[in-house]
Design a protein around this motif. Sequence first.
Motif, PDB file in Angstrom:
ATOM      1  N   UNK A  26      62.780  85.770  59.542  1.00 51.65           N
ATOM      2  CA  UNK A  26      62.624  84.944  58.343  1.00 51.65           C
ATOM      3  C   UNK A  26      63.747  83.928  58.146  1.00 51.65           C
ATOM      4  N   UNK A  27      64.818  84.051  58.948  1.00 52.82           N
ATOM      5  CA  UNK A  27      65.978  83.195  58.719  1.00 52.82           C
ATOM      6  C   UNK A  27      65.638  81.717  58.826  1.00 52.82           C
ATOM      7  N   UNK A  28      64.755  81.367  59.734  1.00 51.45           N
ATOM      8  CA  UNK A  28      64.424  79.952  59.929  1.00 51.45           C
ATOM      9  C   UNK A  28      63.814  79.328  58.688  1.00 51.45           C
ATOM     10  N   UNK A  29      63.184  80.162  57.845  1.00 51.38           N
ATOM     11  CA  UNK A  29      62.543  79.638  56.636  1.00 51.38           C
ATOM     12  C   UNK A  29      63.572  79.318  55.563  1.00 51.38           C
ATOM     13  N   UNK A  30      64.408  80.328  55.199  1.00 50.67           N
ATOM     14  CA  UNK A  30      65.336  80.081  54.089  1.00 50.67           C
ATOM     15  C   UNK A  30      66.549  79.263  54.513  1.00 50.67           C
ATOM     16  N   UNK A  88      71.137  88.986  51.902  1.00 47.80           N
ATOM     17  CA  UNK A  88      70.066  89.705  52.582  1.00 47.80           C
ATOM     18  C   UNK A  88      70.486  91.144  52.894  1.00 47.80           C
ATOM     19  N   UNK A  89      71.682  91.319  53.437  1.00 47.10           N
ATOM     20  CA  UNK A  89      72.170  92.666  53.779  1.00 47.10           C
ATOM     21  C   UNK A  89      72.185  93.546  52.540  1.00 47.10           C
ATOM     22  N   UNK A 101      69.687  77.301  42.860  1.00 47.14           N
ATOM     23  CA  UNK A 101      68.851  77.192  41.663  1.00 47.14           C
ATOM     24  C   UNK A 101      67.778  78.266  41.642  1.00 47.14           C
ATOM     25  N   UNK A 102      67.225  78.601  42.801  1.00 45.30           N
ATOM     26  CA  UNK A 102      66.150  79.590  42.849  1.00 45.30           C
ATOM     27  C   UNK A 102      66.666  81.011  42.650  1.00 45.30           C
ATOM     28  N   UNK A 103      67.828  81.329  43.215  1.00 45.26           N
ATOM     29  CA  UNK A 103      68.361  82.687  43.079  1.00 45.26           C
ATOM     30  C   UNK A 103      69.059  82.891  41.740  1.00 45.26           C
ATOM     31  N   UNK A 104      69.841  81.881  41.304  1.00 45.28           N
ATOM     32  CA  UNK A 104      70.667  82.030  40.103  1.00 45.28           C
ATOM     33  C   UNK A 104      70.073  81.358  38.872  1.00 45.28           C
ATOM     34  N   UNK A 121      63.831  82.854  49.099  1.00 47.88           N
ATOM     35  CA  UNK A 121      63.151  82.580  50.344  1.00 47.88           C
ATOM     36  C   UNK A 121      63.370  83.636  51.399  1.00 47.88           C
ATOM     37  N   UNK A 122      64.094  84.698  51.057  1.00 49.08           N
ATOM     38  CA  UNK A 122      64.366  85.761  52.021  1.00 49.08           C
ATOM     39  C   UNK A 122      63.142  86.645  52.203  1.00 49.08           C
ATOM     40  N   UNK A 123      62.348  86.771  51.157  1.00 49.63           N
ATOM     41  CA  UNK A 123      61.034  87.403  51.241  1.00 49.63           C
ATOM     42  C   UNK A 123      59.976  86.325  50.990  1.00 49.63           C
TER      43      UNK A 123
END
Length: 505
Positions: free
Chosen positions: A462-466, A93-94, A476-479, A337-339
């Motif tokens: 948004x942290x609670x979501x991802x 995220x950072x 799997x979603x990011x990579x 899921x960060x956005x």
Amino acid sequence: MSQDEHLKLEKSLSPAQVWALALGSIVGWGCFVLPGDMFLPQAGPLGTLIGFLVGACLLCFVAVCYSYMIKYAPVAGGAFAYAYVGFGPTAAFICGWALVLGYIAIIGIDIAALALIFRFLFPGVFEFGALYSIAGWDVYTGEVLLMSGATLLFGWLNYRGISFAGKLQVVLAFLLTVGIVGLFSGASTLETASIGNLVPLFAEHRSVLSCVLLIFAISPFLFVGFDTVPQAAEEFSFDPARARNIMIIAILCGVVLYSLVTLSVAIVIPYPEMLAKMDAIRASGGTAWATGEAATMAFGKFGATVLACAVMGAVCTGINGFYIATSRLLLSMARGGILPSWFGDIHPTYRSPYKAILFTIGIVLLTPFAGRAVVVWIVDMSSVGTGIGYLFTCLAARRVLLGSPEVSERAVRMFCCIMGTLTAVMCIVLLLVPGSPASIGVASRWCLVVWVSLGVFFYFSNKSEWAKLPEADLRAQILGRRDIPVFFKSREPRPQLQEQSSSVE
């Protein structure tokens, strides 16, 4: 978003198109505006050239680290995905937050450069409907319409898919190169042109080291375009292993083109006289552009055409390249899921991240109203964000090398990672430490404070979501695959490293 949706991005970018993407993003408005505004007055000709060379050589180590990570995880997102591999979702995220606003700011400054170009080439044509003035820059309705039209045009081209945008990038990069070579050829053959015009070689009010460090510190901004390559890695139609040479060649070509434009301005007449002439034009309320003056001296009125080819090529390749980079970064952050997932939708026909592109268009459309000075403040700040992206990539590449059991030329690769890390740290320190020769201004620091504050708010909102996602699903979603090993303390067992070790060969 399901894993299958990762396959919807179109694999159509050729090596030439990727090289043009990198070079066009590297050589933007700064190549033509900064020689008279910053390079020559603050560093001198030789100080500038040495700074270019040192910065480019050290950034080549960063590019090598990117190439390791492209082979390891050839997905959209670039440094965001690599930060996740090495350090987990918070670090990702950072890194992503540091880069996304920086990328959008570069599109904005390239759009804003159109106003400067047209003020010089066609004085008064678009300067109608005065609105207001911000930090000494007058905002006109005509220029707002011009810049808004360019924003929508390039947004539409990217909306229609990467294939056409990639082909357009090759044409624009060709125009850019031809225009710069033509400019230097004309300037160097003038009767007044002389090597003696380059004296003093370094800015007289600075030490030699300060002159070089000033240019080196902004290298992440000057050569930022090479990291558009990993952002588009998911759309390569060739082996990702070729990305290393593409990035390094693009950086070196960028150094040559930057140097040619700077020398074109410095060589036509003694450059202190050129700078004094520009100061006089500014004092009288005119539009001072040293590069444009050099083109006019070299070619007369025809110089405007030569310069227009180069500048329009530079501005348009930058806009196009960073539309691609920004939208792919937003896509990758949405996958994690960060956005919101809205950013990750792929167009069913054009196979482009069209909602991310629409969002980028909406943000960039604000820049014509902000005035060029405000956008420059944000771009100065964005150099810090770019340096953060470089730092995470180099550190992640080191972790991958340390965690992989069998890697050829380990010592050489570790040296590249260490040099890349040191380069990123030096750039960030030089930009942030007060008293540094390259320290960013007060206005840019306040922009940075606002940017970080927004990031903190967005992270916790948004942290609670991802954070609820199982780590295997997040991977799997990011990579794009569950079996790619990650190198942070995961909540779940990670896959065996042997399965992936060959990918860093």
